[in-house]
Design an enzyme around this catalytic site. Structure first.
Site: not given
Length: 478
Positions: A119-121, A124, A152
């Site tokens: 989910f960090k994409d 980011m 992350t």
């Protein structure tokens, strides 16, 4: 829109200033002076928008120092089918919980279709494009210092690799990530990416990032920025998928939903808090932890008690092996009515001196549930295995270990007639060993990651010492 520090620093800054800065000069975290409120008419206007357009509408409420046409172009460049695999970007998967009598529909919101399968994409990829845009506009460079417990780091590195004017120095706990997570990061050979495996746990990495950021002379000399969710830009990008999930789970704009969020550092669920403060009809924000249950303990008891390295458990949902939640300060700031002096006393004095603070007898603590909608629970390794098996057997869906923590806790907090959206955090291949333990088979692996664990690795092992990290940065900024 101006931004304030949770610890009371006098400056009121604009978005692009805090984008490149990270922590405030007083060690606090930035928040907007007030949350923009949206009404039912605005929700109706936003319903049905493509994800990139929804992102623009929400982000433009917080960003007024990037021209609207440029911001819209950045959103359209970021949120594409080519990058995230679907037009919906964050599609919902329905699990009919009524089979078990839970009284409402349960959905998984797929946040893991980006380049690094986590989910960090979602934030980011936007952050990388914002950094490149603003640095080019200023003719400057930025050295990003980050800490990761798993996802992350790879999301940041894949978003920043090859970006003009950006170097990344990413710390991670040596030997504490899954082999797939390590390979995603350490196999990158780009000259502007530097991996630093710290001999300690994630909290040591996070402490180093804060210590370096609080050395204002070093920070200014070497242009240090952050990509952890202490950076407001990353957190506000995550607000968008709460709205996107809500629109998919409801038909009318007066319906309420709840969200369950696996959480270690409080960034992902803090974005849900912001969405709720904006007026999104969220009934409950359900926080799910693993055996490192610092946040669950707070929401149950009012006591926030950080743990040392020796008391931070190594678990099968390693991205939540965190005992000091850096984003929690933002929520407590709102919980205390934005009393910066009190906040500074708790996080700057009591936490440093005692490793804990106690709000159990403070009238503000009751607001966490009554006004802000927070409830919590925890999941163990045995729970994780059982939830993975159950979800696979009944729905033919394989979920990762962190999402399993979320789904287990979600079922404890269902309300009749209120849909529950569980935020998926990663694809199961990132935690293959536990999936094999649960199901007796490897999870699906995207073709582009075949054999990634065998690739050459580029990483430096370092002591858990901020001075050593500063030496490394200085030596690689020539």
């Amino acid at each position: 829109m101006r931004y304030v520090s949770t610890r009371g620093h006098a400056d009121r800054k604009r978005f692009c200033e805090i984008l490149l800065e990270g922590l405030a000069p007083d060690g606090g975290l930035y928040l907007p002076e007030s949350y923009p409120r949206i009404d039912a008419a605005t929700l109706a206007t936003w319903r049905g928008l493509p994800y990139a357009e929804l992102a623009f509408e929400i982000l433009s409420l917080y960003i007024d120092d990037i021209p609207a046409d440029d911001l819209r172009a950045i959103c359209r460049k970021t949120y594409t089918r080519e990058v995230f695999g679907t037009d919906a970007i964050v599609p919902l998967k329905a699990l009919d919980s009524r089979v078990r009598g839970d009284g409402g529909d349960v959905y998984l919101e797929a946040l893991s279709n980006g380049p690094t399968l986590a989910f960090k994409d979602m934030a980011m990829q936007l952050l990388g494009n914002l950094f490149e845009y603003e640095l080019a506009r200023r003719g400057e460079e930025l050295n990003i210092l980050g800490a990761t417990s798993g996802d992350t780091g790879s999301a940041a590195e894949y978003a920043m690799k090859g970006k003009r004017g950006v170097r990344v120095f990413m710390t991670s706990p040596h030997g504490r990530m899954s082999p797939f997570q390590q390979a995603q990061m350490f196999s990158l050979q780009d000259a502007n990416i530097h991996n630093l495996a710290v001999e300690g746990v994630f909290d040591d990495c996070q402490d180093i990032v804060k210590a370096v950021s609080n050395d204002l002379a070093f920070k200014r000399k070497y242009r240090i920025g952050t990509v952890n969710s202490i950076n407001w830009a990353r957190l506000v990008a995550q607000v968008v998928y709460y709205f996107a999930g809500y629109f998919q789970a409801t038909r009318a704009n007066d319906e309420a939903v709840s969200f369950t969020v696996p959480s270690g550092n409080f960034g992902n669920i803090c974005a849900g808090h912001v969405a709720r403060m904006m007026g999104l009809p969220i009934a409950r924000l359900v926080l799910a932890t693993n055996e490192n249950d610092v946040l669950d303990e707070f929401f149950r008891t009012g006591v926030y008690r950080v743990r040392g390295s020796a008391d931070t458990h190594e678990t099968s949902s390693p991205s939540m092996d965190i005992s000091k939640a850096s984003n929690f300060e933002r929520f407590v700031f709102d919980l205390l009515g934005r009393d910066a002096a009190r906040l500074k006393q708790l996080f700057g004095n009591e936490l440093s001196r005692n490793g804990r603070f106690d709000l159990s007898k403070d009238p503000a603590f009751a607001r966490a549930k009554s006004e802000f909608g927070f409830v919590s629970g925890k999941s163990t390794h045995a729970d994780r295995l059982a939830t993975i098996r159950d979800t696979h057997a009944r729905f033919g869906i394989t979920i990762d270990t962190h999402t399993a923590d979320g789904l287990k806790v979600a079922r404890e907090h269902m309300q009749p007639g209120v849909p529950m959206i569980v935020l998926e955090t990663a694809l199961p291949i990132k935690f293959a060993a536990t999936i094999v333990e649960a199901l007796g088979q490897e999870p699906p692996r995207p073709a582009k990651f075949a054999g990634i664990e065998a690739l050459p690795k580029r990483v430096t092992v370092v002591a858990a010492d901020a001075a050593k990290i500063k030496e490394f940065i200085a030596a690689h900024c020539g």
